[in-house]
Design a protein around this motif. Structure first.
Motif, short mmCIF file in Angstrom:
data_model
loop_
_atom_site.label_atom_id
_atom_site.label_comp_id
_atom_site.label_asym_id
_atom_site.label_seq_id
_atom_site.Cartn_x
_atom_site.Cartn_y
_atom_site.Cartn_z
N ILE B 138 29.50 17.22 -54.29
CA ILE B 138 30.85 17.07 -53.29
C ILE B 138 31.91 17.38 -53.94
CG2 ILE B 138 31.07 14.68 -53.15
CD1 ILE B 138 30.97 15.11 -50.04
N THR B 142 33.76 20.03 -50.89
CA THR B 142 34.56 19.38 -49.79
C THR B 142 35.80 18.42 -50.86
OG1 THR B 142 32.97 19.14 -48.24
CG2 THR B 142 34.73 17.55 -48.18
N GLY B 147 38.17 21.92 -50.61
CA GLY B 147 38.70 20.70 -49.82
C GLY B 147 40.21 20.63 -50.53
N PRO B 172 32.88 26.24 -46.54
CA PRO B 172 33.25 25.17 -47.28
C PRO B 172 34.77 24.93 -46.95
CG PRO B 172 32.83 26.38 -48.86
CD PRO B 172 32.16 27.09 -47.56
N PHE B 176 36.28 22.33 -43.33
CA PHE B 176 37.47 21.33 -43.75
C PHE B 176 38.51 21.51 -42.98
CE2 PHE B 176 38.49 18.47 -47.44
CZ PHE B 176 39.95 18.13 -46.80
N VAL B 310 35.71 11.22 -45.86
CA VAL B 310 34.32 11.78 -46.20
C VAL B 310 33.33 10.44 -46.06
CG1 VAL B 310 32.83 12.43 -48.17
CG2 VAL B 310 35.05 13.59 -47.77
N ILE B 315 35.12 13.96 -42.37
CA ILE B 315 34.94 15.35 -42.95
C ILE B 315 33.62 15.56 -43.36
CG2 ILE B 315 35.76 16.79 -44.96
CD1 ILE B 315 38.30 16.42 -43.39
N SER B 317 30.02 17.93 -45.12
CA SER B 317 29.62 18.78 -46.00
C SER B 317 28.50 19.55 -45.60
CB SER B 317 29.73 18.34 -47.32
OG SER B 317 30.98 17.96 -47.63
N LYS B 343 28.42 25.40 -48.69
CA LYS B 343 29.10 25.46 -49.92
C LYS B 343 27.79 25.89 -51.00
CE LYS B 343 31.41 24.95 -53.81
NZ LYS B 343 31.88 26.41 -54.12
#
Lengths: 351, 351
Positions: B138, B142, B147, B172, B176, B310, B315, B317, B343
């Protein structure tokens, strides 16, 4: 005064490609009784000069197409930025003899604001203090739309910088930007581009350090040699914009003022290869219309500041004069061909 | 520790068009003695995960071509944003066990900053406080480049607005932006576009009010119905940008974040018809790279603020995981085809 002929240019037919004088536009004459024509609370204007601008092509379209500027209805007089004097007035804000600028019909004599079907343009009429010795025509160019656009956006958006590139640099906006930028920053390196040898001479005369004839030279190569560009003043869009994008400074600024190449190719667009440079170089592109938003804030200073620079010979003008409304269609046509040099202006009344 | 095989992906050949795994890139193995390999004052990193990003295509070019990002020299290991742990250190700023993000070689084990011929990428290596429960991967998406790009530019440039349009909205960066914009402004109308039914489902799930499958629907028509657009977040450039230009609000903002369509068509460019809308609608276009200029100012808040969002599930992913460096070439290839969703990340070491 009495009953006289009133020359008028009407919008006759939507252009499919370019404006064609006599097809897109028609010259007609009607009688007008200057002493008795009803004003309905407005004023009677004697037109002195009218501006011909590339954006007029956008106004000549089918009304179903939505755009930033109002359409001209078929059969109605064309209108645009112009200069006149007041002959009669029923509006206490104006009196006979006043020198005015505003959206004025392509007529020798017109009533403002006029009947509702003619109130399609921008509805404003400003009294001006005319500077002694200056022709009325200069108020359609250097002291009109072109000058106000150049002045307002340059003053508001242009930050400290070393290299300025101006496309369409021999035109009325371009020469203003070059001369005004030089006044603001004597050490600036100024690169200008245009499309003829005659225009190259103008660019040299107004102080461009580097000139490009884009029809004969490789714009990108010259920009690479003399750049990177801190500010690109874009009057053309199209291939010149593409060449500039590839040669901008990081955090450079593009002032989007016009798109002559787009306005002249009937909406077919251009292949643009370098838009990704906008994020790769952290470029900002600022589109503006001088009457709106931030750029409008400096306009109150315009006439005082710029009239002085004009009278001192520091801001210069070139005019391509069309004589009389019979030549108005040709004037509207001319600004897309790139053949004329200088501000296209229709002299309606010789002074 | 001892002498082990060290999988490495080297840059083998300039691509003429797309990246081709096994041609543009080659996987090789060399021996490395983890205990005794000289560090020359640096650190030994065990790579956990590496990012695959569209811009890597730009780094794979002939060195004579000047661009915003450094080239990868032929024959050298590829490098990009990645995550790893420190195994050994001769640099007092790092100690064994540190969790780091930075520009890391496409190698299982690498020495940082490494020999001069490998110091071609961005030279930085940051220690991170890894949040419990989050996968290393991650931090490549993100909580990495995607991100940071989305967060920094949205926070700095996006003003009060009613309608946001995001292209590449299932990717990705796009997801976001959509989720973060919703958190900032619950009443915002969000329009997303992408190129498959699967991506449309993602866009709905993350909260797009209107979704466009640009391969099957007319983007301009849908934007006209649901616009005008106050902010266009441009991940693609090309035809989607052209459709957006025609449907922007006056004084609207375009955030130029990426140009997947341009990066994927080998520099041939796109026909753009509507650039004149930039001045007609007084549009501002802001290009940015998250590490530079204004957008960089908010980055110190990034990890605290976004890690919390997250962990709260606000948020989200999606990852397309490539397993091991043998699949790295494929991962680099994949981001241009539009086939993968989520992603693209290379899992170098399974945890």
């Amino acid at each position: 005064m009495a009953t006289v002929k009133n020359g008028t240019v009407v919008y006759a037919e939507h252009p499919t490609d370019h404006i064609i004088s006599g097809v897109t536009t028609k010259y007609i004459e009607e009688d007008i009784d200057l002493d008795n024509v009803p004003l309905n609370g407005g004023v009677l204007i004697n037109t002195l000069a009218l501006s011909s601008d590339p954006y007029m092509r956008y106004r000549m379209r089918d009304p179903s197409i939505s755009m930033f500027c109002p359409v001209i209805p078929l059969g109605q007089p064309i209108d645009n930025f112009g200069i006149g004097t007041i002959i009669r007035s029923e509006d206490p804000a104006y009196k006979p003899g006043d020198f005015v600028e505003g959206y004025i019909n392509f007529q020798e004599y017109s009533i403002w604001p006029g009947p509702p079907e003619q109130q399609h343009g921008l509805r404003y009429l400003n009294k001006l203090d005319r500077a002694p010795g200056l022709p009325a025509t200069i108020y359609t160019g250097t002291l009109g739309l072109a000058g106000k656009s150049a002045f307002s956006a340059y003053d508001v958006f242009a930050k400290e910088n070393k290299v300025l590139f101006v496309s369409g640099a021999a035109g009325p906006v371009g020469t203003f930007v070059v001369e005004y930028a030089r006044i603001c920053n004597p050490k600036l390196k100024i690169i200008g581009s245009a499309g003829s040898a005659e225009k190259v001479e103008i660019m040299k005369k107004i102080g461009c350090d580097v000139t490009i004839n884009y029809k004969e030279q490789d714009t990108a190569e010259i920009l690479k040699e003399h750049g990177p560009i801190d500010i690109y003043w874009d009057n053309t869009s199209g291939p010149t914009l593409d060449a500039a994008l590839k040669n901008m400074s990081h955090f450079g600024l593009i002032i989007a003022c016009g798109a002559i190449s787009a306005a002249s190719n009937n909406g077919e667009g251009s292949i643009i290869k370098n838009l990704e440079e906008i994020f790769q170089r952290s470029i900002t592109v600022r589109g503006f219309l001088y009457r709106r938003g931030e750029s409008a804030k400096v306009l109150p200073e315009f006439y005082d500041k710029i009239t002085k620079l004009v009278l001192e010979g520091k801001i210069t003008s070139r005019e391509h004069r069309f004589n009389g409304l019979r030549e108005a269609g040709e004037a509207l046509e001319s600004v897309h061909s790139g053949k004329n040099t200088g501000k296209a202006v229709i002299v309606v009344k010789d002074e």
